[in-house]
Design an enzyme around this catalytic site. Structure first.
Site, short mmCIF file in Angstrom:
data_model
loop_
_atom_site.label_atom_id
_atom_site.label_comp_id
_atom_site.label_asym_id
_atom_site.label_seq_id
_atom_site.Cartn_x
_atom_site.Cartn_y
_atom_site.Cartn_z
N TYR A 1 14.23 11.73 -3.41
CA TYR A 1 12.72 11.88 -3.09
C TYR A 1 11.65 10.77 -3.31
O TYR A 1 10.60 10.97 -2.50
CB TYR A 1 12.44 13.01 -4.23
CG TYR A 1 12.97 14.56 -3.47
CD1 TYR A 1 12.22 15.23 -2.59
CD2 TYR A 1 13.96 14.98 -4.21
CE1 TYR A 1 12.71 16.31 -1.88
CE2 TYR A 1 14.47 16.24 -3.50
CZ TYR A 1 13.83 16.95 -2.60
OH TYR A 1 14.35 18.03 -1.96
N HIS B 1 13.53 19.48 -9.14
CA HIS B 1 14.76 19.17 -8.36
C HIS B 1 15.68 18.36 -9.43
O HIS B 1 16.67 17.49 -8.97
CB HIS B 1 14.46 18.18 -7.34
CG HIS B 1 13.94 18.79 -6.10
ND1 HIS B 1 14.62 19.75 -5.30
CD2 HIS B 1 12.61 18.73 -5.54
CE1 HIS B 1 13.92 20.41 -4.33
NE2 HIS B 1 12.69 19.81 -4.48
#
Ligand SMILES: [Zn+2]
Ligand SMILES: [Zn+2]
Lengths: 711, 711
Positions: free
Chosen positions: B240, B391
């Site tokens: 990410y 996440h």
């Protein structure tokens, strides 16, 4: 002394020849970069060896063990030292080699048979005489290169105590191996024959060429007659073809120099050149196709193929071979190798034409065949060849699919970790017999869960499949063969068609396998696939919380039964997977009541010897025969970097096959609402005219296959 | 008209800037080959699009669907058309882009929220506002480039009906997303801020920088303060981080042009430059390390990193970055991209210094860390970071090993086939929760077969591991951390040491994991390995003819139990595997009564969503805590091409660990008869002096680790 000097001027004259030496001395990193690299590497290795005391151990260990590896390495070092002396002219290399040769001449007469010899024909330096023969092919070349620098006394010692007794051991004293029309015999012939050429002893040359009794019933020429098919196919398969090639091309190149009038490379319609090209074609573009016992990490860059390419290039000047040399990124330190290096450095863009080809099997080309169907980046391999001797697998009418140079529908190859000592010394593992050779390990029809010929090599060797057709049209290529002996009372006929059509996202494989029988049988047709399963069409029952093997014998004991896919109304039976960023779908069109088993390899494998490959096994139980019709579709693309995915699902919404008068018609309805019909004439003659009424439509065509689109 | 002309002269001035245009026009395939390639590719794509009618569909489909992909593609085409107009000066590109912009200006005012919007913040063109923000970052750049060629009327339409209402929607009308200190907020800030820069509207710029109320509590600067640690680490992990970087660097580069006095790249001690370098380091040399939800096929060649490298290079002129550009083999069509292309073409040999580094987590750097220990081609990744939000995975003190750029001890990453529609639309799969996030899916300690924090993100987010040491000596690198909250009543401390020593065939990992507890617990420590199992030392009991899952929950339900390895007298517990032609051995030194479970992923996976990865799970049941001591050894080489194999077995014959006063001593007896002792001081201070008596021997050293050899 005069006589000796005359002899000396003829040397070297095997793979390295005196007339090439001047050019080899001139070669540099600009004109021949790969040659310069190879020279540098040889020098690094030999200089390192010369800086230490060279060990010449007593023969003791089997393959992979210290004494085995040391003697192998010593032969290669001698060979390299000879090349370095020839090219660089530095007498240190010749002196060192001479000294090592003399030490071997001291050792050799003291040796009996190798202590580790087993049932295989025994050697002296090595456990198998095959390795002894290999050793002499390199050492005789080394001697050929350094003998001009040796004293007469040294030469006498080396010839009388090493080379002659060694050649005698390989020939007279090991008559049965030497007279074998088999790859082991070829290594012996090459070693003895090249020794004869160097020592100018015609006896050795003659027995090498024509067998011990010089009748021609054995020996190198007979091997050239018998071991390759007229298309250059070696019956054990491409993996062993590579290995078998080296003594052929080495000895032939030496004969070509010493006895050019023999025209050895013209022999049998240029059979050796054909065999080199066959070995190149019988790859996925790099790795040898795993037919029979084969380890999958051998490819076009193996040393055998580096020699093969250099020699084929010397004899053909075919620039396409330079593309293979580029993949190899290596040349041999011979005049031939230099020519490859020089021409490659000058050639910007060369491509080898990998193509669709039929390779008939058997010395007369009438023992079945291996067919390659190629389209774009797709290769279908269809094996309808003979058993291939002891290394053969029970895989009649089996197939494989390669796409983008990767295995998609795969063959297990051999269950063996070559030279990995903890894995049973690196030999063939028990699972090679219990799994890798069995029919269920192949993409071939299994009847009643037994293997072809009940797994008997003897029975299997008595007959071959019958090749029916190998033809192509504009949008299709077709191969078909029949096997009537693998199962008693069952005649199998398999037809594979590789289709290209704008409605298809990539070349499509249509596979039709018919089994005729009067009895009730269970028929199972595996597709061993590589990739990650994605989706199924049908009723999927997954064994989520317990796994059992599919069976107890003939390879089934090694397959975990992971799931069963059963037909769902109005939908074809389909399984899709992702491999190498492309999607693949297997569609089973018929029979109606078949199921698809999902299996994973690894059961009953107490030493973790097996890879965990996967299979889809179409299964039907019928009386009175069966026809499997399957499609293998390539579609879409997964791009993880750009996060784009196209067409992850099959384009086939419905599929049906019908028999019409004189032709089968496979109707494919696509998800985009179009219909593709593949019409397959019962009569496959390429020039035959056909006509058929399909509803309102009157269809006419020529040849076995016709494609039709309706909107 | 005069005023308008004045405005026009300021453009373009975002990533493409007017002062670079002359050089971009001059660039050719010799001076800047990658730039020329990129220009050619853009031209091919835009020309193809211009040759057809461009579809601007009504928003309808979710991610991956047609309207979604079409609007994405249209934004990129507009952007490319702008670049082509700027560089080539051909008005056709500007005219086409102007027309498309006007059509969007016609459409936009008619749109409500996207029909497919779910619980995520909704967009108008797309189902998520995140995608809408992404769209505007490209389209505002396109507008910046083509507006000089547009009529005043066109500009008025596009600004009043598309750009301003679009920016208003992203900001005022979606206040909670816009004010979020989160990556979604950064995309919105970049889109709105760049729109403000182009329209010369300071309001948009100010709210982008400081949040809707312009207080600085939200907005781009706050995001720069909060979203990266002081070492440039992004808490969600490298996968990410890559994605989050793009709006940061794009908007920052635009600010750098418009408001150089802000010194945006100097902000917070050059945090954005640090973040770009961190993203590069947090790879295996190419792919981003899979920490938390991560898809493993993203690497340094993603477009985000292509931008990142061009901008970092513009600001640093660090030639090492050119090595990354070479891997990327791609540049962006900006002045920065051109400078990379030109300098790369001139630089023969550049290397990026991948190195051992500590990346502290959290805005203040006090929320744990990720450590990289690198030696030669070996990288140890040690994760003692914070949870990383939604996440994040439950993997406290977990680790990974890379060798030769390949995964050896691996992390599953995310269970997701991104954008593969048949796999639940390409979203995170149920197995992401049931497997990929669970502790047993990691190389982390599992207590009583539950996951850390019982799998609660909320609980896990409240605390971070404590980094204890990150130090190195000449032959060793050490990292250590403590986690006291993952399991109630259990304090784990893990120390990993990467050792290099001539007695070892490659860098060796020594892993010490101590769990302190007063209670009885089952402790399990998995090593998820990639490769083919080769050999075991110990008593191996294989489940050859039936498999059951290891458990029923917390990830264990997905693991088939394939075998159990129990200790055999006088031999260490070992398992070896082959991966990428290198052998690896895991040796378990202690505790004495542990077993090693062999497991394969895939149970309870009814849709074949999981990869079939493998694990070795060290297991011990004790009261009063436990210490696992494991060694991960790299040894030998398998060369299938040359048929040579070296050192396929572990070099460790015996291993024992003892606590001495002030230090632990690990004694390794090698198969060659030598003894390597690894002395690990209890006090890890780098400068501390230690002394110890080992039998007759008095040992003195400085620092936490000391290596000793006895013969
Ligand atoms: Zn096979
Ligand atoms: Zn994870």
């Amino acid at each position: 002394a005069c006589e000796s000097d005359t002899d000396v001027s003829r040397h070297p004259n095997l793979l390295v020849a005196a007339q090439d030496v001047a050019a080899m001395k001139r070669a540099d990193g600009v004109s021949a970069p790969l040659f310069a690299d190879a020279l540098q590497q040889a020098q690094t290795e030999v200089d390192a060896a010369m800086a230490q005391a060279l060990d010449i151990p007593l023969p003791k260990d089997p393959g992979g063990g210290y004494s085995h590896e040391r003697h192998k390495k010593n032969a290669l070092l001698l060979f390299q030292a000879g090349q370095l002396y020839t090219i660089k002219g530095d007498p240190r290399y010749a002196n060192w080699a001479a000294e090592v040769l003399v030490r071997y001449a001291d050792l050799y007469p003291t040796l009996g048979l190798h202590p580790e010899h087993k049932h295989q024909a025994p050697g002296k330096l090595f456990w198998q005489i095959l390795n002894d023969a290999w050793w002499l092919t390199y050492v005789i070349q080394a001697y050929d290169m350094v003998l001009p620098a040796m004293t007469e006394d040294q030469r006498a010692q080396v010839e009388s105590r090493l080379l002659r007794p060694y050649a005698d051991f390989l020939s007279k004293e090991s008559a049965s191996t030497f007279n074998k029309v088999h790859n082991h015999g070829t290594w012996a012939a090459a070693a003895v024959g090249m020794t004869g050429l160097v020592l100018a002893d015609d006896y050795y040359v003659n027995i090498a060429l024509k067998g011990l009794d010089q009748s021609g019933k054995a020996g190198f020429l007979k091997q050239m007659d018998q071991l390759f098919s007229p298309d250059g196919y070696y019956t054990e398969g491409p993996y062993y073809q590579r290995y078998a090639l080296l003594p052929f091309v080495m000895f032939a190149r030496a004969l070509d120099r010493h006895k050019p009038s023999m025209g050895i490379f013209e022999y049998r319609d240029r059979i050796l050149i054909k065999a080199i090209y066959a070995a190149i074609q019988l790859t996925d573009g790099h790795y040898f196709l795993p037919l029979n016992d084969a380890i999958k990490d051998k490819g076009l860059d193996t040393i055998e193929m580096v020699y093969g390419v250099s020699i084929a290039y010397a004899k053909t000047q075919d620039k396409n071979l330079l593309a293979i040399a580029r993949k190899q990124n290596q040349v041999v330190l011979t005049g031939d190798g230099l020519r490859v290096a020089v021409d490659l450095a000058r050639s910007a863009d060369v491509q080898f034409p990998f193509s669709s080809q039929l390779f008939r099997d058997g010395p007369n080309g009438d023992e079945g065949a291996v067919a390659l169907l190629r389209a774009g980046d797709t290769t279908v391999v269809f094996k309808a060849a003979s058993q291939g001797m002891g290394h053969g697998h029970f895989d009649r009418l089996g197939w494989q699919l390669y796409s983008q140079g990767a295995e998609i529908v795969s063959d297990y190859g051999a269950a063996r970790y070559l030279n990995v000592e903890p894995k049973q010394g690196g030999i063939y593992l028990p699972e090679n017999t219990s799994w890798a050779k069995q029919t269920v390990a192949h993409n071939a029809l299994v009847v009643d869960r037994t293997s072809h010929f009940d797994g008997s090599v003897k029975r299997a060797s008595k007959s071959s499949p019958e090749l029916l057709q190998f033809v192509r049209g504009e949008q299709w290529q077709l191969v078909s063969a029949r096997e009537a002996n693998a199962y008693k009372g069952v005649v199998m006929t398999r037809t594979q068609i590789l289709l290209e059509h704008p409605l298809l996202s990539g070349p499509l494989v249509l596979d039709l396998l018919a089994a005729e029988s009067d009895e009730q049988h269970v028929y199972e047709l595996p597709v061993h696939f590589q990739g990650q399963l994605m989706t199924f069409s049908g009723e999927l029952a997954v064994n989520t919380d317990a796994l059992k093997p599919l069976g107890t014998q003939n390879g089934y004991q090694h397959l975990w039964h992971k799931a069963t896919l059963a037909p769902a109304a109005h939908r074809p039976l389909q399984a899709s997977w992702l491999s190498n960023n492309r999607f693949y779908t297997l569609t089973a069109v018929a029979p109606a009541d078949q199921t698809l088993l999902v299996a994973e390899l690894g059961a009953n494998d107490p030493e973790f010897n097996l890879r965990r490959d996967q299979a889809l096994i179409a299964r039907a139980e019928t009386s009175g025969g069966v026809q499997f019709v399957q499609l293998l579709e390539q579609h879409g693309h997964y791009d993880g970097r750009a996060e784009t995915v196209s067409q992850p699902r099959s384009a086939i919404a419905r599929a049906a096959i019908e028999q019409h008068p004189g032709a089968q018609v496979l109707t494919l309805d696509t998800v985009s609402g179009q219909t593709l019909r593949i019409v397959l004439a019962d009569d496959r003659a390429p020039e035959r005219q056909h006509a058929l009424s399909l509803g309102e439509q009157r269809v006419q065509w020529q040849g076995p296959v016709h494609l039709l689109v309706n909107h």
